[in-house]
Design a protein around this motif. Structure first.
Motif, PDB file in Angstrom:
ATOM      1  N   SER A  34      -6.622  30.234  14.454  1.00  0.00           N
ATOM      2  CA  SER A  34      -5.200  29.962  14.201  1.00  0.00           C
ATOM      3  C   SER A  34      -5.015  29.440  12.773  1.00  0.00           C
ATOM      4  O   SER A  34      -5.256  28.281  12.494  1.00  0.00           O
ATOM      5  N   ASN A  35      -4.583  30.320  11.852  1.00  0.00           N
ATOM      6  CA  ASN A  35      -4.423  29.946  10.446  1.00  0.00           C
ATOM      7  C   ASN A  35      -2.980  29.670  10.062  1.00  0.00           C
ATOM      8  O   ASN A  35      -2.709  29.340   8.918  1.00  0.00           O
ATOM      9  N   GLY A  61      -0.834  36.048   3.541  1.00  0.00           N
ATOM     10  CA  GLY A  61      -2.190  36.319   4.016  1.00  0.00           C
ATOM     11  C   GLY A  61      -2.257  36.778   5.451  1.00  0.00           C
ATOM     12  O   GLY A  61      -3.343  37.023   5.976  1.00  0.00           O
ATOM     13  N   PHE A  62      -1.106  36.896   6.112  1.00  0.00           N
ATOM     14  CA  PHE A  62      -1.071  37.403   7.478  1.00  0.00           C
ATOM     15  C   PHE A  62      -0.919  38.928   7.411  1.00  0.00           C
ATOM     16  O   PHE A  62      -0.487  39.474   6.403  1.00  0.00           O
ATOM     17  N   GLU A  63      -1.311  39.620   8.502  1.00  0.00           N
ATOM     18  CA  GLU A  63      -1.233  41.093   8.500  1.00  0.00           C
ATOM     19  C   GLU A  63       0.192  41.591   8.297  1.00  0.00           C
ATOM     20  O   GLU A  63       0.418  42.672   7.749  1.00  0.00           O
ATOM     21  N   LYS A  64       1.182  40.815   8.768  1.00  0.00           N
ATOM     22  CA  LYS A  64       2.589  41.145   8.516  1.00  0.00           C
ATOM     23  C   LYS A  64       3.157  40.114   7.526  1.00  0.00           C
ATOM     24  O   LYS A  64       2.869  38.925   7.641  1.00  0.00           O
ATOM     25  N   ASP A  65       3.977  40.587   6.594  1.00  0.00           N
ATOM     26  CA  ASP A  65       4.574  39.655   5.631  1.00  0.00           C
ATOM     27  C   ASP A  65       5.447  38.627   6.339  1.00  0.00           C
ATOM     28  O   ASP A  65       6.096  38.915   7.351  1.00  0.00           O
ATOM     29  N   ALA A  66       5.459  37.421   5.774  1.00  0.00           N
ATOM     30  CA  ALA A  66       6.322  36.359   6.296  1.00  0.00           C
ATOM     31  C   ALA A  66       7.767  36.618   5.865  1.00  0.00           C
ATOM     32  O   ALA A  66       8.023  37.266   4.842  1.00  0.00           O
ATOM     33  N   PHE A  67       8.708  36.082   6.641  1.00  0.00           N
ATOM     34  CA  PHE A  67      10.140  36.331   6.419  1.00  0.00           C
ATOM     35  C   PHE A  67      10.782  35.057   5.882  1.00  0.00           C
ATOM     36  O   PHE A  67      10.696  33.983   6.501  1.00  0.00           O
TER      37      PHE A  67
END
Length: 514
Positions: A34-35, A61-67
């Motif tokens: 859990s990052n 750094g997550f596979e989906k961009d943050a919103f």
């Protein structure tokens, strides 16, 4: 009211169970992978502002961009961006903001493409963890949470928790905080600060300032994206948010976690250090000892049993959660339908409040209570539900019951819902599933509570495995029934019964119908 925090450490995750008077009210899991926890702060780069959404997608750094929505930028975004640029270039060594010149606030109804651009460095904080197919929801209005206060960089505002009722206490806390608050930082005073002295609040403030300084020192050498300030481990963050004088124990089965937690309690409440205990028994696992495994099995299914034979049905859709309240077998025996409806609804309201916290259900929740024609009873139910949910840390809003008995609740969703599989492989059917076997004991007990009031002698026929479970040990479950009802229940093992089948008979051998 006693609260206990039970912490179980495994090879891949740490489980946290919060008990209130022995009843499970919150369940959390912290996994090694859990990052992206709520509260983590990242230095990141804007990937793409989108004018049509008035938002930007940010690579954290997550596979989906943050919103990142425009309304989550914060009014002092320009000041923050300038500060990051100067810190990254090594031109600022004093991170206190006391001599840092603030920029003009951004327009609250502006357009995102006017204030940020692609590849720009920005500090962002996770406000909602990745859920389903969505990336994290983030904000650039940073906040550092402490025990008594929340520190807000690039602000001068002081606000006091709405849950503190006394105007005199609010005024005292506001004066106190304004006298010690550093320039360039806003402060939110938390509910637990009520009655606290200046020394305790000032110590909390200094700890947060140290965190801020430590984070700023990482920025010049930090990769983009990378975490520059991590939230406390889940044990410490839970304690920070919920720890108070009602706690009676913190029990942990891991030596390293035990030492970390003890050290944290020494900082925030030295007099309570002795309540942190290391669980070392090899005979009974920690969650079994405190009946947590049993409560998990009986609390996370589609059907949730309650006292008096009532039960909830919980359904999930993409748009909302729906909870249906059922009175079970009580309606047939009721002399006053309105009183029965109120009694069952009050039991259900307490369980609904518990279930929302336990499963961490968010979004829109509609609860279909049993209809009540008396408006006074509807108000009693509404007030009771609000009181039961007052301990819930997630932001929520409850609308009064409609005349059809529907109550609408919105509850902040910041983490994925806790979803535990409670159905198990059917031993009588290779491809089938059954409810967890422990549920059958609760169903039998619920039926028995009703039946013993009407019958002098009760005979229970069950599968041999269930019969053995009810009669083994001392005191056995059957013995406890005897002490409670002053009636001995004869239990007959039946090889012909399926695993979860059972029937009650009277003294003449007649089946007792539900």
């Amino acid at each position: 009211m006693n609260k206990e925090l039970i912490i179980r450490s495994g090879s891949e995750a740490v489980d946290f169970a919060l008990l209130k008077d022995g009843k499970l009210i919150e369940l959390h899991k912290e996994e090694e992978t859990s990052n992206f926890q709520v509260g983590d702060i990242f230095i990141a780069k804007i990937r793409k502002p989108v004018a049509g959404l008035n938002a930007a997608f940010v690579n954290v750094g997550f596979e989906k961009d943050a919103f990142l929505h425009y309304h989550d930028l914060g009014p002092n975004l320009a000041s923050q961006l300038k500060f990051i640029k100067l810190v990254s270039a090594g031109k600022i060594k004093d991170f206190s903001l006391k001599s840092f010149p603030f920029e003009k606030e951004i327009d609250k109804d502006g357009v995102i493409t006017d204030v940020i651009s692609a590849n720009q460095s920005i500090l962002v904080q996770v406000v909602k963890e990745p859920i389903s197919t969505k990336g994290p929801r983030i904000s650039s209005e940073l906040s550092l949470a402490g025990r008594f206060i929340v520190l807000v960089p690039f602000s001068d505002r002081v606000s006091i928790s709405q849950k503190i009722d006394s105007k005199e206490e609010k005024d005292r806390l506001k004066r106190l905080v304004q006298s010690i608050k550093p320039k360039g930082f806003g402060v939110i005073v938390r509910t637990v600060a009520e009655g606290k002295k200046v020394a305790e609040i000032d110590k909390d403030l200094q700890n947060l300032m140290d965190k801020w300084t430590s984070m700023c020192k990482r920025i010049p050498t930090a990769h983009h994206p990378s975490k520059v300030l991590g939230e406390l481990n889940r044990a410490s963050s839970i304690l920070r948010d919920v720890f108070n004088d009602t706690f009676s124990g913190i029990i942990i089965d891991d030596v390293e976690l035990f030492n970390e937690t003890k050290e944290y309690i020494q900082q925030i409440a030295p007099s309570k250090e002795s309540m942190v205990k290391l669980y070392q028994s090899k005979d009974t696992p920690l969650f079994e000892k405190y009946s947590i495994e049993r409560q998990i099995k009986t609390s996370f299914g589609k059907t949730v049993s309650m006292s008096k034979g009532a039960y909830l049905i919980i359904e999930h859709t993409e748009a909302m959660h729906v909870i249906d309240v059922n009175s079970g077998n009580r309606s047939n025996k009721a002399t006053n339908q309105e009183d029965t409806a109120l009694e069952v609804n009050m039991i259900a309201a307490a369980e609904v409040a518990r279930q929302l916290r336990l499963r961490d259900m968010g979004g829109i929740i509609v609860v279909d209570f049993i209809d009540m024609s008396n408006p006074d009873n509807r108000k009693v139910l509404y007030d009771f539900l609000k009181e039961e949910m007052s301990d819930d840390k997630a932001k929520h809003k409850i609308l009064p019951p409609s005349k059809f008995g529907l109550v609408q609740i919105t509850r902040q969703r910041v983490r994925p819902e806790v979803n535990i599989k409670t159905r198990e492989e059917d031993p009588n059917n290779e491809n089938g599933e059954i409810e967890a076997p422990i549920l059958i004991i609760d169903k039998i007990a619920s039926d028995l509570e009703r039946i013993v009031k009407l019958q002098n002698k009760v005979i229970l026929n069950v599968h041999p495995f269930i019969a053995a479970y009810l009669t083994k040990g001392f005191p056995s479950i059957r013995s406890k029934w005897f002490f409670e009802y002053k009636k001995w229940v004869k239990i007959i093992p039946r090889d012909a019964y399926t695993y979860l089948e059972y029937k009650f008979f009277d003294k003449d051998g007649n089946s007792i119908k539900d």
